[in-house]
Design a protein around this motif. Structure first.
Motif, PDB file in Angstrom:
ATOM      1  N   PRO A 117       4.155  -1.924 -10.283  1.00 57.42           N
ATOM      2  CA  PRO A 117       4.130  -3.314 -10.045  1.00 57.42           C
ATOM      3  C   PRO A 117       5.162  -4.086 -10.688  1.00 57.42           C
ATOM      4  CG  PRO A 117       2.856  -2.548 -12.038  1.00 57.42           C
ATOM      5  CD  PRO A 117       3.816  -1.411 -11.793  1.00 57.42           C
ATOM      6  N   LEU A 118       6.282  -3.867 -10.549  1.00 53.64           N
ATOM      7  CA  LEU A 118       7.324  -4.527 -11.253  1.00 53.64           C
ATOM      8  C   LEU A 118       7.796  -5.792 -10.312  1.00 53.64           C
ATOM      9  CD1 LEU A 118       9.667  -1.460 -12.073  1.00 53.64           C
ATOM     10  CD2 LEU A 118       7.594  -2.553 -13.485  1.00 53.64           C
ATOM     11  N   MET A 119       7.627  -6.025  -9.317  1.00 44.58           N
ATOM     12  CA  MET A 119       8.087  -7.083  -8.481  1.00 44.58           C
ATOM     13  C   MET A 119       7.669  -8.355  -8.951  1.00 44.58           C
ATOM     14  SD  MET A 119       9.953  -5.368  -6.117  1.00 44.58           S
ATOM     15  CE  MET A 119      10.048  -4.167  -7.436  1.00 44.58           C
ATOM     16  N   GLU A 120       8.417  -9.522  -8.622  1.00 40.97           N
ATOM     17  CA  GLU A 120       8.164 -10.579  -9.149  1.00 40.97           C
ATOM     18  C   GLU A 120       7.286 -11.473  -8.679  1.00 40.97           C
ATOM     19  OE1 GLU A 120      12.300 -10.682  -6.783  1.00 40.97           O
ATOM     20  OE2 GLU A 120      10.946  -9.145  -8.083  1.00 40.97           O
ATOM     21  N   THR A 121       6.482 -11.153  -7.398  1.00 38.57           N
ATOM     22  CA  THR A 121       5.389 -11.853  -6.533  1.00 38.57           C
ATOM     23  C   THR A 121       4.287 -10.713  -6.277  1.00 38.57           C
ATOM     24  OG1 THR A 121       6.170 -11.546  -4.519  1.00 38.57           O
ATOM     25  CG2 THR A 121       6.772 -13.582  -5.993  1.00 38.57           C
ATOM     26  N   ASP A 122       3.011 -10.963  -6.496  1.00 37.00           N
ATOM     27  CA  ASP A 122       1.965 -10.261  -5.811  1.00 37.00           C
ATOM     28  C   ASP A 122       2.222  -9.777  -4.443  1.00 37.00           C
ATOM     29  OD1 ASP A 122       0.881 -10.496  -8.363  1.00 37.00           O
ATOM     30  OD2 ASP A 122      -0.892 -11.698  -7.467  1.00 37.00           O
ATOM     31  N   GLU A 123       2.658 -10.798  -3.758  1.00 41.61           N
ATOM     32  CA  GLU A 123       3.031 -10.601  -2.160  1.00 41.61           C
ATOM     33  C   GLU A 123       4.186  -9.131  -2.260  1.00 41.61           C
ATOM     34  OE1 GLU A 123       1.607 -14.376  -2.295  1.00 41.61           O
ATOM     35  OE2 GLU A 123       2.983 -13.501  -3.502  1.00 41.61           O
ATOM     36  N   MET A 124       5.109  -9.104  -3.055  1.00 41.04           N
ATOM     37  CA  MET A 124       6.054  -8.163  -2.850  1.00 41.04           C
ATOM     38  C   MET A 124       5.318  -6.753  -3.358  1.00 41.04           C
ATOM     39  SD  MET A 124       9.388  -9.972  -4.614  1.00 41.04           S
ATOM     40  CE  MET A 124      10.236 -11.173  -3.760  1.00 41.04           C
ATOM     41  N   ASN A 125       4.585  -6.745  -4.324  1.00 43.91           N
ATOM     42  CA  ASN A 125       3.958  -5.644  -4.802  1.00 43.91           C
ATOM     43  C   ASN A 125       3.144  -5.250  -3.735  1.00 43.91           C
ATOM     44  OD1 ASN A 125       4.902  -5.533  -7.658  1.00 43.91           O
ATOM     45  ND2 ASN A 125       3.353  -6.783  -8.308  1.00 43.91           N
ATOM     46  N   PHE A 126       2.431  -6.008  -3.091  1.00 44.97           N
ATOM     47  CA  PHE A 126       1.517  -5.502  -2.074  1.00 44.97           C
ATOM     48  C   PHE A 126       2.451  -4.885  -0.894  1.00 44.97           C
ATOM     49  CE2 PHE A 126      -0.930  -6.354   2.111  1.00 44.97           C
ATOM     50  CZ  PHE A 126      -1.893  -5.490   1.764  1.00 44.97           C
ATOM     51  N   GLU A 127       3.521  -5.628  -0.739  1.00 48.12           N
ATOM     52  CA  GLU A 127       4.428  -4.890   0.478  1.00 48.12           C
ATOM     53  C   GLU A 127       4.965  -3.598   0.234  1.00 48.12           C
ATOM     54  OE1 GLU A 127       5.988  -5.332   4.238  1.00 48.12           O
ATOM     55  OE2 GLU A 127       4.619  -6.813   3.168  1.00 48.12           O
ATOM     56  N   ILE A 128       4.972  -3.280  -0.938  1.00 45.62           N
ATOM     57  CA  ILE A 128       5.294  -1.863  -1.273  1.00 45.62           C
ATOM     58  C   ILE A 128       4.268  -0.827  -1.055  1.00 45.62           C
ATOM     59  CG2 ILE A 128       5.226  -0.336  -3.273  1.00 45.62           C
ATOM     60  CD1 ILE A 128       7.037  -2.487  -4.796  1.00 45.62           C
ATOM     61  N   LEU A 129       2.883  -1.247  -1.298  1.00 43.26           N
ATOM     62  CA  LEU A 129       1.808  -0.451  -0.814  1.00 43.26           C
ATOM     63  C   LEU A 129       1.517  -0.386   0.613  1.00 43.26           C
ATOM     64  CD1 LEU A 129      -0.871  -1.864  -3.387  1.00 43.26           C
ATOM     65  CD2 LEU A 129       0.468   0.387  -3.566  1.00 43.26           C
ATOM     66  N   ARG A 130       1.887  -1.324   1.317  1.00 41.33           N
ATOM     67  CA  ARG A 130       1.994  -1.366   2.935  1.00 41.33           C
ATOM     68  C   ARG A 130       2.999  -0.354   3.307  1.00 41.33           C
ATOM     69  NH1 ARG A 130       0.581  -5.969   5.952  1.00 41.33           N
ATOM     70  NH2 ARG A 130       1.247  -7.360   4.166  1.00 41.33           N
ATOM     71  N   ASN A 131       4.010  -0.593   2.828  1.00 38.95           N
ATOM     72  CA  ASN A 131       5.144   0.522   3.024  1.00 38.95           C
ATOM     73  C   ASN A 131       4.694   1.788   2.954  1.00 38.95           C
ATOM     74  OD1 ASN A 131       8.171  -0.660   3.998  1.00 38.95           O
ATOM     75  ND2 ASN A 131       7.072  -2.306   2.967  1.00 38.95           N
ATOM     76  N   VAL A 132       4.190   2.267   1.723  1.00 40.80           N
ATOM     77  CA  VAL A 132       3.735   3.542   1.532  1.00 40.80           C
ATOM     78  C   VAL A 132       2.662   3.875   2.503  1.00 40.80           C
ATOM     79  CG1 VAL A 132       2.630   4.792  -0.110  1.00 40.80           C
ATOM     80  CG2 VAL A 132       4.439   3.429  -0.939  1.00 40.80           C
ATOM     81  N   ARG A 133       1.819   3.150   2.830  1.00 42.03           N
ATOM     82  CA  ARG A 133       0.701   3.336   3.824  1.00 42.03           C
ATOM     83  C   ARG A 133       1.274   3.793   5.124  1.00 42.03           C
ATOM     84  NH1 ARG A 133      -1.525   4.326   7.668  1.00 42.03           N
ATOM     85  NH2 ARG A 133      -3.615   3.708   8.582  1.00 42.03           N
ATOM     86  N   ARG A 134       2.317   3.070   5.438  1.00 39.93           N
ATOM     87  CA  ARG A 134       3.089   3.246   6.810  1.00 39.93           C
ATOM     88  C   ARG A 134       3.757   4.600   6.763  1.00 39.93           C
ATOM     89  NH1 ARG A 134       6.327  -1.038   6.877  1.00 39.93           N
ATOM     90  NH2 ARG A 134       4.637  -2.496   7.701  1.00 39.93           N
ATOM     91  N   ALA A 135       4.349   5.004   5.635  1.00 35.58           N
ATOM     92  CA  ALA A 135       5.115   6.303   5.374  1.00 35.58           C
ATOM     93  C   ALA A 135       4.304   7.682   5.635  1.00 35.58           C
ATOM     94  CB  ALA A 135       5.847   6.533   4.070  1.00 35.58           C
ATOM     95  N   LEU A 136       2.804   7.388   5.472  1.00 39.52           N
ATOM     96  CA  LEU A 136       1.976   8.575   5.536  1.00 39.52           C
ATOM     97  C   LEU A 136       1.357   8.874   6.710  1.00 39.52           C
ATOM     98  CD1 LEU A 136       0.110   7.669   2.107  1.00 39.52           C
ATOM     99  CD2 LEU A 136       1.627   9.552   2.516  1.00 39.52           C
ATOM    100  N   VAL A 137       0.974  10.183   6.983  1.00 38.85           N
ATOM    101  CA  VAL A 137       0.406  10.655   8.060  1.00 38.85           C
ATOM    102  C   VAL A 137      -1.156  10.094   7.982  1.00 38.85           C
ATOM    103  CG1 VAL A 137       2.006  12.318   8.574  1.00 38.85           C
ATOM    104  CG2 VAL A 137      -0.015  12.880   7.318  1.00 38.85           C
TER     105      VAL A 137
END
Length: 254
Positions: A117-137
């Motif tokens: 959770p190093l990003m400067e905004t909550d939205e950026m942190n959430f975007e990481i989780l969203r990208n991880v979810r997209r990467a998974l089958v």
């Protein structure tokens, strides 16, 4: 202008590998392997892989790994170490907020605050989780650690960091935890791999378990388990308490 996490890892790869928290790799990989039922066919992405310590250990055990990190110098060190270990790993430079993957992996790892959770905004942190979810089958699994928001409500982050890093290269001071944002602001001092002293104005987001659960449910994870993250001893037997600095999250898609 570089963010603090970019500046920190710009020239810190060798020093990073000497930090105390890097000593739990074997036990942590034992847990990951158990979570995967030792299924070597699983395709794994290690996000925020740093110098590749988990990627390399898992590759030694026969797993197919892709390591991703923002830092060029950390990736260079990871490739060097992988070569020395005699393992083949694909290491790629990507921003975790802009991952190019879509259904490429069975398992995603994100350990020791590898991006989230190093990003400067909550939205950026959430975007990481969203990208991880997209990467998974479908049916994919996410295993990650993050800062436990219960800890600073009952404990001093500054005292904890001072005690834990007493033998490390990094020093932390002027910690200030904001109850409205659940962010800890601090001054971190390091000596980089060239012997230069760096003073960084850092801030990290702490999350309470219910937040993590809600964020992951909003991304269609249906099974979400949260435990205490203990150095080198990841376990489903370790109940998260207010005195655990980090939490271990295991989430699975339907």
């Amino acid at each position: 202008m570089k963010q603090w996490y970019e500046a920190l890892f710009e020239n810190y790869a060798e020093s990073y590998d000497r930090e105390t928290f890097t000593r739990g790799t074997l036990g942590e990989c034992d847990f990951i392997e158990a979570e995967l039922s030792a299924d070597k066919s699983k395709r794994i992405v290690d996000i925020g892989c740093g110098t590749g310590r988990h990627s390399i250990e898992l590759a030694k055990r026969g797993y197919k790994i892709t390591g991703v990190d923002l830092s060029v110098s950390m990736l260079e060190r990871a490739r060097q170490k992988a070569g020395e270990a005699g393992v083949q790993i694909t290491f790629l430079q990507h921003d975790a907020r802009k991952l190019p993957f879509e259904g490429n992996f069975d398992v995603a790892l994100m350990l020791c605050e590898g991006g989230f959770p190093l990003m400067e905004t909550d939205e950026m942190n959430f975007e990481i989780l969203r990208n991880v979810r997209r990467a998974l089958v479908p049916g994919g699994k996410l295993i990650f650690t993050t800062l436990n928001g219960l800890f600073p409500l009952f404990n001093s982050v500054e005292q904890f960091c001072a005690a834990e890093s007493s033998n490390d290269n990094a020093a932390y001071r002027q910690n200030s935890f904001n109850l409205m944002t659940f962010r800890d602001h601090n001054i971190t001092e390091i000596v980089d791999d060239n012997g230069n002293k760096q003073i960084l104005d850092c801030n990290e987001r702490y999350y309470v378990p219910s937040e993590i659960t809600w964020l992951l449910k909003s991304l269609d994870f249906v099974s979400i388990d949260i435990f205490a993250a203990r150095l080198g001893e990841f376990s489903r037997q370790h109940v998260l308490t207010k005195d655990d600095f980090e939490m271990l999250v295991i989430a699975k898609l339907d």
